[in-house]
Enzyme design. Structure first.
Site, mmCIF file in Angstrom:
data_model
loop_
_atom_site.group_PDB
_atom_site.id
_atom_site.type_symbol
_atom_site.label_atom_id
_atom_site.label_comp_id
_atom_site.label_asym_id
_atom_site.label_seq_id
_atom_site.Cartn_x
_atom_site.Cartn_y
_atom_site.Cartn_z
ATOM 1 N N PRO A 124 0.779 -1.224 0.000
ATOM 2 C CG PRO A 124 -0.150 -1.120 2.120
ATOM 3 C CD PRO A 124 0.508 -2.069 1.170
ATOM 4 C CG ASN A 125 -0.228 4.236 1.360
ATOM 5 O OD1 ASN A 125 -1.235 4.722 0.864
ATOM 6 N ND2 ASN A 125 -0.220 3.665 2.550
ATOM 7 N NE ARG A 185 4.029 6.605 1.674
ATOM 8 C CZ ARG A 185 4.308 5.365 2.040
ATOM 9 N NH1 ARG A 185 4.781 4.511 1.153
ATOM 10 N NH2 ARG A 185 4.123 4.998 3.267
ATOM 11 C CE1 TYR A 241 9.102 4.998 2.745
ATOM 12 C CE2 TYR A 241 7.494 6.780 2.840
ATOM 13 C CZ TYR A 241 8.020 5.618 3.356
ATOM 14 O OH TYR A 241 7.478 5.056 4.486
ATOM 15 C CG ASN A 245 8.458 -2.024 -0.023
ATOM 16 O OD1 ASN A 245 7.974 -2.143 1.107
ATOM 17 N ND2 ASN A 245 9.019 -0.913 -0.453
ATOM 18 C CB ALA A 274 1.609 0.085 6.160
ATOM 19 C CG HIS A 305 5.560 -2.265 10.022
ATOM 20 N ND1 HIS A 305 6.897 -2.621 10.008
ATOM 21 C CD2 HIS A 305 5.442 -1.244 9.128
ATOM 22 C CE1 HIS A 305 7.542 -1.827 9.157
ATOM 23 N NE2 HIS A 305 6.678 -0.995 8.602
ATOM 24 C CG ASP A 333 0.071 -17.367 8.518
ATOM 25 O OD1 ASP A 333 1.176 -17.577 9.057
ATOM 26 O OD2 ASP A 333 -0.993 -17.296 9.160
ATOM 27 C CG HIS A 339 11.254 -2.323 4.218
ATOM 28 N ND1 HIS A 339 9.882 -2.302 4.161
ATOM 29 C CD2 HIS A 339 11.602 -3.481 4.820
ATOM 30 C CE1 HIS A 339 9.419 -3.402 4.721
ATOM 31 N NE2 HIS A 339 10.439 -4.142 5.123
ATOM 32 C CG LEU A 340 11.650 2.378 -1.360
ATOM 33 C CD1 LEU A 340 10.257 2.933 -1.507
ATOM 34 C CD2 LEU A 340 12.486 2.681 -2.581
ATOM 35 N NE ARG A 354 7.346 4.170 9.741
ATOM 36 C CZ ARG A 354 6.236 4.280 9.020
ATOM 37 N NH1 ARG A 354 5.895 3.350 8.172
ATOM 38 N NH2 ARG A 354 5.471 5.351 9.132
HETATM 39 C C1 DQA Z 1 8.385 1.013 3.530
HETATM 40 C C2 DQA Z 1 8.524 1.182 5.045
HETATM 41 C C3 DQA Z 1 7.192 0.950 5.746
HETATM 42 O O1 DQA Z 1 7.331 1.120 7.149
HETATM 43 C C4 DQA Z 1 6.158 1.933 5.242
HETATM 44 O O2 DQA Z 1 4.906 1.671 5.828
HETATM 45 C C5 DQA Z 1 6.070 1.984 3.773
HETATM 46 C C6 DQA Z 1 7.284 1.883 2.962
HETATM 47 C C7 DQA Z 1 9.681 1.355 2.779
HETATM 48 O O3 DQA Z 1 9.796 0.973 1.633
HETATM 49 O O4 DQA Z 1 10.555 2.036 3.342
HETATM 50 O O5 DQA Z 1 4.996 2.199 3.208
HETATM 51 O O6 DQA Z 1 8.086 -0.349 3.263
#
Ligand code: DQA
Length: 152
Positions: free
Chosen positions: A13-14, A21, A26, A77, A80, A83, A90, A103-104, A114
């Site tokens: 997500p996102n 963002r 990021y 990746n 969110a 976490h 699973d 993760h970036l 996190r």
């Molecule tokens: C993320 C780190 C996560 O904690 C966060 O919720 C993200 C991006 C990263 O790529 O750094 O959405 O996965």
């Protein structure tokens, strides 16, 4: 594994908002920039990639299930869901494909919530803090793992 290994690259997500963002965290690279560099690097390594993003946990789990019979490895990746999602952990455990978590940002340098990752328990490696370069590093790690297994 006679043909080119197939790698599913999943984005949670996102991550569709990358570039817009929180660029101080990021960066300015968009998800389509990352996809293009993954495709280019994968081709050089002799890997075939399927690159996907979803904001839905259920869609991500569906793609993980489908990967069991169609892919040789997963780079994820989970954003969110890293976490929070026992369900994604699973699913990855269930399909038992070699998995790299990326993760970036360096999640260990950020808020305490996190620092917990369910996905790390089922990944053979975790890459964080290298920005978009982390995807390239994950492809290198996956190529090495799959080619070593092929030769073993
Ligand atoms: C993320 C780190 C996560 O904690 C966060 O919720 C993200 C991006 C990263 O790529 O750094 O959405 O996965």
């Amino acid at each position: 594994m006679a043909s080119a290994p197939k790698i599913l690259i999943l984005n949670g997500p996102n991550l569709n908002l990358l570039g817009l963002r929180e660029p101080h965290i990021y960066g300015h690279t968009t998800l389509s920039d990352i996809e293009a560099s993954c495709r280019q690097h994968a081709e050089a390594l002799g890997l075939v990639v399927d690159f996907q993003q979803s904001n839905s946990e259920s869609t991500l789990i569906g793609w993980i299930h489908e990967a069991r019979t169609s892919q040789d490895g997963i780079i994820i990746n989970p954003a969110a869901y890293t976490h929070t999602s026992v369900a994604i952990m699973d699913a990855l455990k269930g399909v038992a494909l070699p998995t790299v978590e990326i993760h970036l940002s360096n999640t260990h340098q950020r808020e305490d919530f996190r620092k917990v990752s369910y996905v790390s328990q089922v990944a053979f490696g975790v890459i964080c803090g290298f920005g978009a370069q982390g995807y390239i590093m994950a492809l290198d790690a996956m190529a090495k793992k799959l080619i070593n297994e092929q030769e073993a």
